[in-house]
Design a protein around this motif. Structure first.
Motif: not given
Length: 293
Positions: A14-28, A182-188, A258-265
């Motif tokens: 649950v903490l990982q999921a919340a971190r991911l959601g907050a990270h995506l929002a914070a990074t635009g 919660t690792g992210v594969l980021d595709l454009e 990508n696991l940047e959102h889990l830094n420090g967790l």
């Protein structure tokens, strides 16, 4: 072992999921559409992403098509309890196929047919209408996500695919899809400049046998019954003979796992982080929160 079983998120999950959601929002990252497996750990992760967005996007589309591979008779068992060599698996199948409740492992062909259905019906139509500044999020499970990645990759000509230096692991593109929780594969995905898109339609081969674990309703989800000719009322799914290709579009792999959102967790000690999350449980903050009434 990855499982299709409908287990809940742990406290740490649950903490990982919340971190991911907050990270995506914070990074635009502006999310317009979210798809997830209908198993609760994926659906709850997807919802955490959705509620962190402002404005909040439309409801998460939960799909059976995005479930993890069904391990059948081996569901919930460790790898050591499964025959490792093909001859052992075949012998085990022959010995138990008539046992009450026995289900074989879902085939690779059926998993690929599932992701074909998802890409053709849900994903490709959005590529043409979602604006460049918006993102589509897909939340699922490790094995089926690997099949989904390879399916998407095969839609693009090799010359139209690029990998960012930070995402290049020196591996074949077919096998870069590796995920931690919660690792992210980021595709454009972008339209090639000056190219007029041509809408292709898939053609389908003979129906594949539906795994016994799927009922007719599950094999043909309601949202697909009228749209996807590969699913029929008799609970069959067909593998496409030809897939719609995307020569008019470019695919860039920007990040892998990508696991940047889990830094420090850090995971809570004493096994608490591994416990099933109880949403009714009070937090420390709730005990010390000042009353305002």
């Amino acid at each position: 072992m990855s499982q299709e079983s409908n287990s809940a998120l742990t406290n740490h999950g649950v903490l990982q999921a919340a971190r991911l959601g907050a990270h995506l929002a914070a990074t635009g990252v502006k999310v317009s559409h979210i798809f997830s497996s209908d198993l609760q750990r994926a659906a709850n992760t997807a919802e955490a992403i959705r509620v962190a967005q402002s404005p909040t996007p439309q409801a998460v589309v939960q799909l059976h098509l995005l479930r993890e591979q069904d391990f059948g008779f081996y569901e919930g068992k460790t790898f050591s309890q499964r025959p490792r060599d093909p001859s052992g698996r075949d012998a085990h199948l022959d010995a138990h196929r008539n046992d009450p409740g026995f289900r074989d492992v879902e085939s690779k062909e059926f998993m690929m047919a599932r992701v074909d259905a998802f890409v053709d019906v849900h994903l490709l139509p959005l590529f043409a209408v979602v604006r460049d500044e918006h993102s589509i999020v897909v939340v699922a499970h490790g094995i089926i996500l690997n099949y989904l990645w390879r399916n998407i990759l095969k839609r693009f000509p090799t010359a139209n695919v690029a990998v960012a230096a930070s995402a290049d692991r020196g591996l074949s593109l077919d096998y870069i899809g590796v995920w931690s929780n919660t690792g992210v594969l980021d595709l454009e995905v972008k339209m090639r400049p000056g190219v007029i898109p041509v809408q292709e339609k898939p053609t389908y081969g003979p129906p594949l046998e539906v795994p016994p674990t799927l009922s007719s309703a599950e094999a043909g989800p309601p949202e697909l019954s009228q749209q996807y000719t590969g699913l029929s009322s008799s609970a069959t799914i067909s593998a496409p003979v030809s897939r719609p290709m995307l020569p008019h579009m470019l695919l860039a792999v920007k990040a892998v796992n990508n696991l940047e959102h889990l830094n420090g967790l850090k995971k809570t000690r004493g096994g608490i982080g591994s416990l099933k999350h109880d949403p009714t449980q009070k937090t420390m903050e709730s005990f010390f929160k000042k009353r305002t009434d």
